[in-house]
Design an enzyme around this catalytic site. Sequence first.
Site, PDB file in Angstrom:
ATOM      1  N   ASN A 147       0.423  -0.795   0.200  1.00  0.00           N
ATOM      2  CA  ASN A 147      -0.111  -0.004   0.119  1.00  0.00           C
ATOM      3  C   ASN A 147       0.921   1.207  -0.178  1.00  0.00           C
ATOM      4  O   ASN A 147       1.635   1.690   1.171  1.00  0.00           O
ATOM      5  CB  ASN A 147      -0.864   0.195   1.326  1.00  0.00           C
ATOM      6  CG  ASN A 147      -1.948   1.083   1.447  1.00  0.00           C
ATOM      7  OD1 ASN A 147      -1.308   1.334   0.292  1.00  0.00           O
ATOM      8  ND2 ASN A 147      -2.283   0.993   2.534  1.00  0.00           N
ATOM      9  N   TRP A 148       0.838   1.536  -1.268  1.00  0.00           N
ATOM     10  CA  TRP A 148       1.869   2.750  -1.578  1.00  0.00           C
ATOM     11  C   TRP A 148       1.941   3.817  -0.574  1.00  0.00           C
ATOM     12  O   TRP A 148       2.463   4.851  -0.400  1.00  0.00           O
ATOM     13  CB  TRP A 148       2.490   3.425  -2.760  1.00  0.00           C
ATOM     14  CG  TRP A 148       2.720   2.221  -3.158  1.00  0.00           C
ATOM     15  CD1 TRP A 148       3.297   1.136  -2.946  1.00  0.00           C
ATOM     16  CD2 TRP A 148       3.618   2.036  -5.122  1.00  0.00           C
ATOM     17  NE1 TRP A 148       4.053   0.203  -3.795  1.00  0.00           N
ATOM     18  CE2 TRP A 148       4.248   1.057  -5.331  1.00  0.00           C
ATOM     19  CE3 TRP A 148       3.767   3.350  -5.992  1.00  0.00           C
ATOM     20  CZ2 TRP A 148       5.127   1.301  -6.416  1.00  0.00           C
ATOM     21  CZ3 TRP A 148       3.544   3.197  -6.863  1.00  0.00           C
ATOM     22  CH2 TRP A 148       4.890   1.594  -7.344  1.00  0.00           C
ATOM     23  N   LYS A 149      -0.173   4.309  -0.244  1.00  0.00           N
ATOM     24  CA  LYS A 149      -1.290   5.250  -0.097  1.00  0.00           C
ATOM     25  C   LYS A 149       0.070   6.655  -1.020  1.00  0.00           C
ATOM     26  O   LYS A 149      -0.176   6.543  -1.712  1.00  0.00           O
ATOM     27  CB  LYS A 149      -0.015   5.153   1.452  1.00  0.00           C
ATOM     28  CG  LYS A 149      -0.514   4.559   2.513  1.00  0.00           C
ATOM     29  CD  LYS A 149      -0.406   4.848   4.003  1.00  0.00           C
ATOM     30  CE  LYS A 149      -0.686   3.349   4.610  1.00  0.00           C
ATOM     31  NZ  LYS A 149      -0.782   3.603   5.795  1.00  0.00           N
ATOM     32  N   GLU A 192      -6.757   5.023   7.064  1.00  0.00           N
ATOM     33  CA  GLU A 192      -7.083   6.803   6.945  1.00  0.00           C
ATOM     34  C   GLU A 192      -8.668   6.983   5.829  1.00  0.00           C
ATOM     35  O   GLU A 192      -8.859   8.124   6.610  1.00  0.00           O
ATOM     36  CB  GLU A 192      -5.729   6.471   6.390  1.00  0.00           C
ATOM     37  CG  GLU A 192      -4.410   6.394   6.896  1.00  0.00           C
ATOM     38  CD  GLU A 192      -3.129   6.137   6.570  1.00  0.00           C
ATOM     39  OE1 GLU A 192      -3.412   6.004   4.991  1.00  0.00           O
ATOM     40  OE2 GLU A 192      -2.581   5.319   6.667  1.00  0.00           O
ATOM     41  N   GLU A 224      -6.076  -4.665  10.696  1.00  0.00           N
ATOM     42  CA  GLU A 224      -5.098  -3.066  10.473  1.00  0.00           C
ATOM     43  C   GLU A 224      -5.322  -2.272  12.120  1.00  0.00           C
ATOM     44  O   GLU A 224      -6.339  -1.941  12.215  1.00  0.00           O
ATOM     45  CB  GLU A 224      -5.535  -2.581   9.624  1.00  0.00           C
ATOM     46  CG  GLU A 224      -4.510  -3.387   8.392  1.00  0.00           C
ATOM     47  CD  GLU A 224      -4.468  -2.208   7.090  1.00  0.00           C
ATOM     48  OE1 GLU A 224      -3.331  -2.339   6.621  1.00  0.00           O
ATOM     49  OE2 GLU A 224      -4.649  -0.883   6.766  1.00  0.00           O
ATOM     50  N   GLY A 268       1.889   2.109  10.880  1.00  0.00           N
ATOM     51  CA  GLY A 268       2.664   3.724  10.869  1.00  0.00           C
ATOM     52  C   GLY A 268       3.416   4.027  12.118  1.00  0.00           C
ATOM     53  O   GLY A 268       4.007   4.806  11.975  1.00  0.00           O
ATOM     54  N   SER A 284       2.676  -2.200  10.136  1.00  0.00           N
ATOM     55  CA  SER A 284       4.203  -1.692  10.641  1.00  0.00           C
ATOM     56  C   SER A 284       4.457  -3.226  10.659  1.00  0.00           C
ATOM     57  O   SER A 284       5.439  -4.121  11.234  1.00  0.00           O
ATOM     58  CB  SER A 284       4.483  -1.576  12.163  1.00  0.00           C
ATOM     59  OG  SER A 284       4.085  -0.529  12.252  1.00  0.00           O
ATOM     60  N   GLY A 327       2.564  -1.115   4.231  1.00  0.00           N
ATOM     61  CA  GLY A 327       2.479   0.798   3.975  1.00  0.00           C
ATOM     62  C   GLY A 327       4.133   1.219   3.964  1.00  0.00           C
ATOM     63  O   GLY A 327       5.166   1.141   2.798  1.00  0.00           O
ATOM     64  N   GLY A 328       4.733   1.270   4.834  1.00  0.00           N
ATOM     65  CA  GLY A 328       5.432   1.732   5.258  1.00  0.00           C
ATOM     66  C   GLY A 328       7.163   1.170   4.207  1.00  0.00           C
ATOM     67  O   GLY A 328       8.017   1.620   3.178  1.00  0.00           O
TER      68      GLY A 328
HETATM   69  P1  PGA Z   1       2.185   0.313   7.414  1.00  0.00           P
HETATM   70  O1  PGA Z   1       0.960   0.469   7.560  1.00  0.00           O
HETATM   71  O2  PGA Z   1       3.223  -0.380   6.995  1.00  0.00           O
HETATM   72  O3  PGA Z   1       3.474   1.983   7.545  1.00  0.00           O
HETATM   73  O4  PGA Z   1       1.859   0.923   9.342  1.00  0.00           O
HETATM   74  C1  PGA Z   1       0.258  -0.256   7.170  1.00  0.00           C
HETATM   75  C2  PGA Z   1      -1.592  -0.110   5.917  1.00  0.00           C
HETATM   76  O5  PGA Z   1      -1.872   1.286   6.696  1.00  0.00           O
HETATM   77  O6  PGA Z   1      -1.914  -0.280   5.304  1.00  0.00           O
END
Ligand code: PGA
Length: 254
Positions: free
Chosen positions: A10-12, A100, A170, A176, A216, A237-238
Amino acid sequence: MMRKQIAAANWKMNLSLQQGEQLINDLLSKPHDLKENQLAVFAVPAPYLMMAQEKMGTKNRVAVAAQNCYSKKSGAYTGEISVEMLNSIGVKYVVLGHSERREYFNESNQFLAEKIDISLSHHITPIFCCGEPLQIREEGTQNAYVAAQLKESLFHLTSAQLVNVVIAYEPIWAIGTGKTASSDQAQEMHAFIRAELAHVYGKETADQISILYGGSVKANNAVELFSQPDVDGGLVGGASLIADEFVAIINALK
Ligand code: PGA
């Protein structure tokens, strides 16, 4: 049927087009061994969907996802992305109900039910996100909280529809923050989610649903998380923005 093990990136709202292309090129050039029951999904920003689709659309065991879509087919909804648009460029997955979106764009369980319906009716697999905020976890009522999310967004589906949904658990306090749920905490919730599914749809259906963990996930905790029996991969994400990290996460799938 063996359920799919999935590593979803998930690049956001990150990266330029050039950086995104570079990341995909790097990922595709690294050795990874996706087995038959495994899949890597890339949820890229909307302006990059076609680029990603061109690079990965024809590859086996790799798919592109939108990060969101709207609940209506077409019309005067400035700025929104429809499932018909996704169909027309061959995108087969969409992330729905990310925390989000729930928090900053007020997406409710009921609204998400509509998005789930329109996605399924257009043969797009929703990756439905659920999970509790810190306060709920501290009160110890996370099971009831997640159960309500499932009930209000998914449990109107038939089992033939439900098997086309991927669920991502999640916990918001782990997104994050660098604070992962322990693999025991993840397994506990994933088993609870599967039991809720089994309660409504029966065990055979529940056993077919992939339930991903998000929050995370990194190369150094993926093996432990994914080794849990009810954790069928991750929504990342990250760490999905770094080619080596994400390849290691793909290779941690069971
Ligand atoms: P993260 O994000 O891996 O940066 O914690 C996960 C997500 O929100 O899908």
